[in-house]
Motif scaffolding. Sequence first.
Motif, PDB file in Angstrom:
ATOM      1  N   SER B 635      53.392  37.279  36.493  1.00 56.53           N
ATOM      2  CA  SER B 635      52.867  38.784  36.543  1.00 56.53           C
ATOM      3  C   SER B 635      51.976  38.906  35.342  1.00 56.53           C
ATOM      4  O   SER B 635      51.810  38.074  34.464  1.00 56.53           O
ATOM      5  CB  SER B 635      54.337  39.595  36.199  1.00 56.53           C
ATOM      6  OG  SER B 635      54.547  39.470  34.970  1.00 56.53           O
ATOM      7  N   GLU B 636      51.239  40.041  35.361  1.00 58.50           N
ATOM      8  CA  GLU B 636      50.369  40.554  34.463  1.00 58.50           C
ATOM      9  C   GLU B 636      50.815  40.311  32.852  1.00 58.50           C
ATOM     10  O   GLU B 636      50.103  39.736  32.233  1.00 58.50           O
ATOM     11  CB  GLU B 636      49.684  41.817  34.489  1.00 58.50           C
ATOM     12  CG  GLU B 636      48.685  41.990  35.543  1.00 58.50           C
ATOM     13  CD  GLU B 636      48.079  43.276  35.558  1.00 58.50           C
ATOM     14  OE1 GLU B 636      47.124  43.576  34.931  1.00 58.50           O
ATOM     15  OE2 GLU B 636      48.587  44.139  36.442  1.00 58.50           O
ATOM     16  N   LYS B 707      53.907  39.323  44.937  1.00 58.33           N
ATOM     17  CA  LYS B 707      53.064  40.525  45.018  1.00 58.33           C
ATOM     18  C   LYS B 707      52.566  40.904  43.433  1.00 58.33           C
ATOM     19  O   LYS B 707      51.655  41.764  43.148  1.00 58.33           O
ATOM     20  CB  LYS B 707      53.783  41.866  45.699  1.00 58.33           C
ATOM     21  CG  LYS B 707      53.550  41.886  47.110  1.00 58.33           C
ATOM     22  CD  LYS B 707      54.137  43.106  47.397  1.00 58.33           C
ATOM     23  CE  LYS B 707      54.065  43.417  48.906  1.00 58.33           C
ATOM     24  NZ  LYS B 707      54.813  44.549  49.418  1.00 58.33           N
ATOM     25  N   ASN B 708      53.422  40.396  42.487  1.00 60.65           N
ATOM     26  CA  ASN B 708      53.203  40.895  41.228  1.00 60.65           C
ATOM     27  C   ASN B 708      52.464  39.617  40.635  1.00 60.65           C
ATOM     28  O   ASN B 708      51.840  39.717  39.504  1.00 60.65           O
ATOM     29  CB  ASN B 708      54.535  40.876  40.522  1.00 60.65           C
ATOM     30  CG  ASN B 708      55.084  42.446  40.641  1.00 60.65           C
ATOM     31  OD1 ASN B 708      54.376  43.416  40.876  1.00 60.65           O
ATOM     32  ND2 ASN B 708      56.381  42.407  40.577  1.00 60.65           N
ATOM     33  N   LEU B 710      49.671  37.374  39.223  1.00 57.09           N
ATOM     34  CA  LEU B 710      48.367  37.661  38.977  1.00 57.09           C
ATOM     35  C   LEU B 710      47.212  37.046  40.134  1.00 57.09           C
ATOM     36  O   LEU B 710      46.102  37.957  40.455  1.00 57.09           O
ATOM     37  CB  LEU B 710      47.711  36.903  37.805  1.00 57.09           C
ATOM     38  CG  LEU B 710      46.409  37.276  36.999  1.00 57.09           C
ATOM     39  CD1 LEU B 710      46.926  38.764  36.519  1.00 57.09           C
ATOM     40  CD2 LEU B 710      46.323  36.655  35.638  1.00 57.09           C
ATOM     41  N   TYR B 712      47.738  37.152  43.319  1.00 61.99           N
ATOM     42  CA  TYR B 712      47.836  37.932  44.537  1.00 61.99           C
ATOM     43  C   TYR B 712      46.919  39.315  44.285  1.00 61.99           C
ATOM     44  O   TYR B 712      46.210  39.873  44.981  1.00 61.99           O
ATOM     45  CB  TYR B 712      49.223  38.237  45.070  1.00 61.99           C
ATOM     46  CG  TYR B 712      49.446  39.234  46.065  1.00 61.99           C
ATOM     47  CD1 TYR B 712      49.548  38.830  47.434  1.00 61.99           C
ATOM     48  CD2 TYR B 712      49.579  40.771  45.762  1.00 61.99           C
ATOM     49  CE1 TYR B 712      49.649  39.577  48.336  1.00 61.99           C
ATOM     50  CE2 TYR B 712      49.706  41.549  46.997  1.00 61.99           C
ATOM     51  CZ  TYR B 712      49.720  41.104  48.267  1.00 61.99           C
ATOM     52  OH  TYR B 712      49.880  41.730  49.173  1.00 61.99           O
ATOM     53  N   LYS B 713      47.421  39.887  42.933  1.00 57.37           N
ATOM     54  CA  LYS B 713      46.670  41.087  42.508  1.00 57.37           C
ATOM     55  C   LYS B 713      45.178  40.942  42.626  1.00 57.37           C
ATOM     56  O   LYS B 713      44.519  41.914  43.052  1.00 57.37           O
ATOM     57  CB  LYS B 713      47.278  41.542  41.220  1.00 57.37           C
ATOM     58  CG  LYS B 713      48.825  42.190  41.125  1.00 57.37           C
ATOM     59  CD  LYS B 713      49.090  42.567  39.808  1.00 57.37           C
ATOM     60  CE  LYS B 713      50.118  43.533  39.801  1.00 57.37           C
ATOM     61  NZ  LYS B 713      50.351  44.115  38.722  1.00 57.37           N
ATOM     62  N   TYR B 716      43.879  40.818  46.181  1.00 55.05           N
ATOM     63  CA  TYR B 716      43.798  42.030  47.179  1.00 55.05           C
ATOM     64  C   TYR B 716      43.206  43.221  46.288  1.00 55.05           C
ATOM     65  O   TYR B 716      43.594  44.396  46.884  1.00 55.05           O
ATOM     66  CB  TYR B 716      45.215  42.036  47.907  1.00 55.05           C
ATOM     67  CG  TYR B 716      45.120  40.906  48.834  1.00 55.05           C
ATOM     68  CD1 TYR B 716      44.715  40.783  49.939  1.00 55.05           C
ATOM     69  CD2 TYR B 716      46.170  39.952  48.444  1.00 55.05           C
ATOM     70  CE1 TYR B 716      44.678  39.558  50.886  1.00 55.05           C
ATOM     71  CE2 TYR B 716      46.206  38.454  49.284  1.00 55.05           C
ATOM     72  CZ  TYR B 716      45.520  38.640  50.592  1.00 55.05           C
ATOM     73  OH  TYR B 716      45.721  37.595  51.168  1.00 55.05           O
ATOM     74  N   TYR B 717      43.002  43.127  45.195  1.00 60.21           N
ATOM     75  CA  TYR B 717      42.631  44.445  44.306  1.00 60.21           C
ATOM     76  C   TYR B 717      41.428  45.027  45.057  1.00 60.21           C
ATOM     77  O   TYR B 717      40.444  44.386  45.511  1.00 60.21           O
ATOM     78  CB  TYR B 717      42.209  43.904  42.858  1.00 60.21           C
ATOM     79  CG  TYR B 717      41.957  45.049  42.040  1.00 60.21           C
ATOM     80  CD1 TYR B 717      42.910  46.089  41.624  1.00 60.21           C
ATOM     81  CD2 TYR B 717      40.544  45.273  41.693  1.00 60.21           C
ATOM     82  CE1 TYR B 717      42.944  46.885  40.792  1.00 60.21           C
ATOM     83  CE2 TYR B 717      40.522  46.404  40.798  1.00 60.21           C
ATOM     84  CZ  TYR B 717      41.371  47.327  40.722  1.00 60.21           C
ATOM     85  OH  TYR B 717      41.140  48.387  39.570  1.00 60.21           O
ATOM     86  N   PRO B 742      47.409  46.419  44.949  1.00 56.31           N
ATOM     87  CA  PRO B 742      47.883  46.247  43.778  1.00 56.31           C
ATOM     88  C   PRO B 742      46.930  46.993  42.808  1.00 56.31           C
ATOM     89  O   PRO B 742      45.719  47.247  42.834  1.00 56.31           O
ATOM     90  CB  PRO B 742      47.756  44.723  43.572  1.00 56.31           C
ATOM     91  CG  PRO B 742      46.814  44.180  44.793  1.00 56.31           C
ATOM     92  CD  PRO B 742      46.707  45.133  45.588  1.00 56.31           C
ATOM     93  N   THR B 743      47.665  47.008  41.753  1.00 59.15           N
ATOM     94  CA  THR B 743      46.808  47.931  40.560  1.00 59.15           C
ATOM     95  C   THR B 743      46.720  46.664  39.486  1.00 59.15           C
ATOM     96  O   THR B 743      47.845  46.190  39.174  1.00 59.15           O
ATOM     97  CB  THR B 743      47.379  48.977  39.951  1.00 59.15           C
ATOM     98  OG1 THR B 743      48.889  48.633  39.684  1.00 59.15           O
ATOM     99  CG2 THR B 743      47.324  50.171  40.926  1.00 59.15           C
ATOM    100  N   LEU B 744      45.657  46.623  38.515  1.00 60.35           N
ATOM    101  CA  LEU B 744      45.718  45.778  37.471  1.00 60.35           C
ATOM    102  C   LEU B 744      45.619  46.597  36.159  1.00 60.35           C
ATOM    103  O   LEU B 744      44.715  47.379  36.068  1.00 60.35           O
ATOM    104  CB  LEU B 744      44.211  45.135  37.622  1.00 60.35           C
ATOM    105  CG  LEU B 744      44.235  44.081  38.678  1.00 60.35           C
ATOM    106  CD1 LEU B 744      42.763  43.329  38.832  1.00 60.35           C
ATOM    107  CD2 LEU B 744      45.125  42.702  38.259  1.00 60.35           C
TER     108      LEU B 744
END
Lengths: 462, 798
Positions: B635-636, B707-708, B710, B712-713, B716-717, B742-744
């Motif tokens: 994840s981020e 989905k979480n 990095l 993937y985000k 598809y961001y 997703p949001t970054l």
Amino acid sequence: METGLSTTSTRTVTVFKLHERDGIGGKQPHLPFLVISSKSSKGDSVLVILDPKLDRDNYSIFFNGLRERGYNLTFRSPKDPKPAIIEFEQPQFSHVILFAPETKSFASDITPQSLVQLLEKDTNILIALSPKQTPLTSLASEFSLILPPPGTPLISHFPERDTPENVIPVTPTRNEILSSTLAPVWFSGVPFSLQNNPLLVPILNAPAESFASDSEGDNGANALVDASEKGGEGLWAGSSLGLVTGFQTLNGARATWVGGVDVFSDEYAQKEVSEGVKSGNKQFGADVSAWTFQESLVLRVDSVSHHRVNETTPRETYTTNDRIVFSAEISRYNPKIATWEPYSGIGDLQLEFTMLDPHVRTALPPVAGQPGKYSVAFRAPDRHGVFKFVINHKRRGWTHLHSSTVVPLVPPRHDEYPRFLSAAWPYYLGAISTSLGFLIFSALWLAGDDRETKRGKSTKTE
Amino acid sequence: MTTKSAYLLADNVSPATVTNTSSLLRIIALALISGAAIASRLFAVINFESIIHEFDPWFNYRATRVLASQGFYAFWNWFDPTAWYPLGRVVGGTIYPGLMATSGVIYSVLHALNLPVDIRNICVLLAPGFSALTAWSTYMFTKEMKDESAGLLAAAFIGIVPGYISRSVAGSYDNEAIAIFLLMFTFFAWIKALKTGSAFFGTIAALFYFYMVAAWGMLSVFVFTLHKFSPRTLGGYAFITNMIPLHALALILMGRYSSRLYVGYSSWYAVGTLASMQVPFVGFQPVRTSEHMAALGVFGLLQIIAFAELVRSHVSSKQFQTLLFASVIGMGILGTLAIVGLTYKGWIAPWTGRFYSLWDTGYAKKYIPIIASVSEHQPTAWPSFFMDLQFLIFLFPAGVIMCFRQLRDEHVFVIIYAVVASYFAGVMVRLMLTLTPVVCVASAIAFSSLLDTYIDPTEPEIVEDSSTDVDAPQTEGSSNVAAPTPKKAKKAKDAAPLPSGPLSDIVSSVTAGSFKRGERPRGVFGLDTRLAVIVHAVGMLIFFVMHCTWVTANAYSSPSVVLSSQNPDGSQHIIDDFREAYYWLRQNTPEDAVVMSWWDYGYQIAGMADRPTLVDNNTWNNTHIATVGKAMSSSEEVAYPILRKHDVDYVLIIFGGLIGYSGDDINKFLWMVRIAQGVWPDEIQEPNYFTRTGEYRVDDAASATMKNSLMYKMSYYRFAELFGSNQAVDRVRGQQVPKTGPTLDYLDEAFTSENWIVRIYQVKKEDSLGRDLKSANAFAQGKKRKRTKPAPRRRAIQ
């Protein structure tokens, strides 16, 4: 600003940015004759956002003090659209004083977000709060300050005095920001509890006997008891509460949160704390503004340089196990004459030679006889890679010093290895003996007896 | 003339004229073959442009530029601080410099001749140029096996066979480009040394062996993967080091020891090994690693045998037997002890993981994900044998059987080579390349025998007397046949007893002039039979050429840096996202901005964008790659400290979902997860990235970990925004992407290329107020923070 060494082509990242803005103080350390105005290292323009309810004359001592120190004050009310604090993403003033503790609605350019943006763009802010809930209350939590519920000012019953319970004389604890001979300071306003943020700089803490209470009377004491029964959760009491707290952002801008704007008022400045002793409020206001506006405790890295021992010019790359000299020049801003002066007073400066992790961490002591210069010689690790010289000096209240210079550390060249190894003698002997053997064999072969060929010839001739 | 002729030959031509004409024709044919070999490799330049292809060639090109601009010593000592940031890469000690040195020499020579050729063009055209030399060396090699006509056929085959073209089109500036030439030439020199017992040719073989060691980093048959995996790698030269000893050993076991073998092998081994150890990347491997032990062992064995021969010539046979018995036992014990001792001491490392991966093709997949992740390391699919070799794959076994028929020393070599290369070609797609030369040689032998038989005008005699003591008549044209004279054939028969049985009957029936005395005469009668077979054979050749051309033009000439597709009207549409993104990096980021991407793109970023990268195609440090894998698959919040620690400024990913480019990072993602899991099994677990039913999905059903992540985000961001109110569809996976993408918080989108293939994100600086970036973002978007209370400072009083 590129304070790093520019003669090398290595990467020099100096996070420390002082001259970004075109403030007057910043760029003229070498031209002191031009400087007449500000004592701040950042510039002299100050925007004072003053609530119309507060009488400007009641703060004349504070404001005049600033003017005397060379600041240009511009006043506006919180609801005036002009002059904007930030225009086209450029901050318009070097410093902002936000004396609007009870204002609920500001002009559109003043929002919590824009104030944070100001700080990110290197503008210093002095913010006053009050027990009332305003947009600034929510901003305070971004600075790791926890405000008590609305309408809970600080009160204290000690010492015995003729003022109301919420007007308290506070004896400052000694710190580097305040003058050492500071008389107790009158305070009235809201306290805040501090979270665990290393960027916070406590300037004035609440007296040990004080607490936040629902009203200006004593009724809130029950809440206090409740809270203490819960193990102190939600307890706004005691000397760990901040009344005036500084905050230095990672990029070096400073913000000071003041629990009550009255600290700066003429009334408190002239009020006596005890028989014949004038309060320290005037000096306190000057000290706090000096710190906030980056007059005091301001340092910078002027330059860094590195070279091999016994050389003077820097190299693009160093070889493993080289002995390297690293030195840094550090200045401190002197507000009295508005110049940067070499400063050798840091005793605990460290240098790290880092690749992912510090491979070398050593003291970077000041060089005797060369003011402002810190230097150390060390042996580079026996490990090739891209290393960084890192100075990372963070002390509460002082400007953070951060400098990072990238330099590759390479293995020796093919001709830098030792030529003859004692361990290799078996091989040398082997090579020599084989060569000798070959020579002897060739000599014997060539010079040796050639009867057989003769015989062959003779048989042929026969 | 006692023989009848199927068709008339001009008999008033002097033998000298025939010889001269045929050698002239041979030269012309070779020149034409070279021309065809070069020309067919230029599709890439014509369809696209003169550009370096793929991944590894970009590094070779970059290194060559350093060599050309700064000289050899700078190149030799080159430490590249921008690769494997911040570890850096000692380039001089971790490459096989032969390829760059070759280009550097060509560059210097051309410039000395005042021909200012750009180094890029030399690099692009090096592979086609060397393919012409390969054709020539294959000709020389096959000539030793059979005759000139087989040689010409082999040269023509290798010139255009797709299995070799796939690695040597213009722009494919890789070690294989020159290595196949060196391989064939080394083999030729070895065969020559063996045949003549010449130390001179042995040394030539050793020199070319050295050149090959210096050049071929990428491929080894015996243990190939190895290079991609560890710095202690083994190059393709291990193929030679093992082929030649294997051949020598086979000859010894067949009782064919001779002083020619002794001289040839000893001179090759001694000179070649000493020379190869001069390459820093090879170092002491030739005397320490198991892959080289065969060569050393055979060398030792040869000395022993030679010594035994010497002793035998001096003592009586009884004494000799006792002596032999004792010494064999003694040496067996000593040798075993020595190997055990050395292994125990760690001086030799015989059983490394890559050793097993060759024998057990599942080994790498099980234990070394990074090896298995490379697509070229997958087992070969059957269709690709036909795709790469076409009708040669059918002729190949026939050619090997032909070798059995004669079984001279050199034929043993081809047989061993064929067996070994076939096995390894089945193990790994990439090793098809080493199979290709022997397929060409064997097929050429078979095909030329076929032509020999059917073009030969000699009619079989009905008379009982079958002793054909007449030299085979010369025929004209490029099909000029110097069929083995019966004498020679007889000699060969004496040397090697023919394998009897039905097989040999079939074989002998196609070979001219080899029927046995007293049997019913066999052979080809009449012109019609001949014509029928020859027309079919020529037809096969024609189809082969068409197939090769088609495959080369359509499958093997794509630079992979530039993609092409077809517009609806059939015209070519160039997709140039990679270069667009790399040039964006080059022009819009500071020179020292570190770019993180999956390792596939490391060389390209270094070559085209000129920015430091964390990992690249020289996958020497598994942990560093796993670090990138971890950052991509976490994840981020977890990834951010990793990114900051490595000074990452930009993250580059490949996303094919919009345009349907299937080689994108989401499809490679599981490898990142697996490799990261290998190092951090507690933090990254592959099953978490699948849905509950075990599917790999990117739509609503995707797992939370997926989905979480990095990757993937980043992929598809803002992807769903592109489709407006329609459902967003990922065209590679064929799945519907969630409408709210997703949001970054820790990254900013910096650049997305035209077709969204390359997406670049900038890593945010730490928040200046010391908050985590997630809450800083929430604040910037105006979200209210929950009120907090001071934390308890003491324990509750009970």
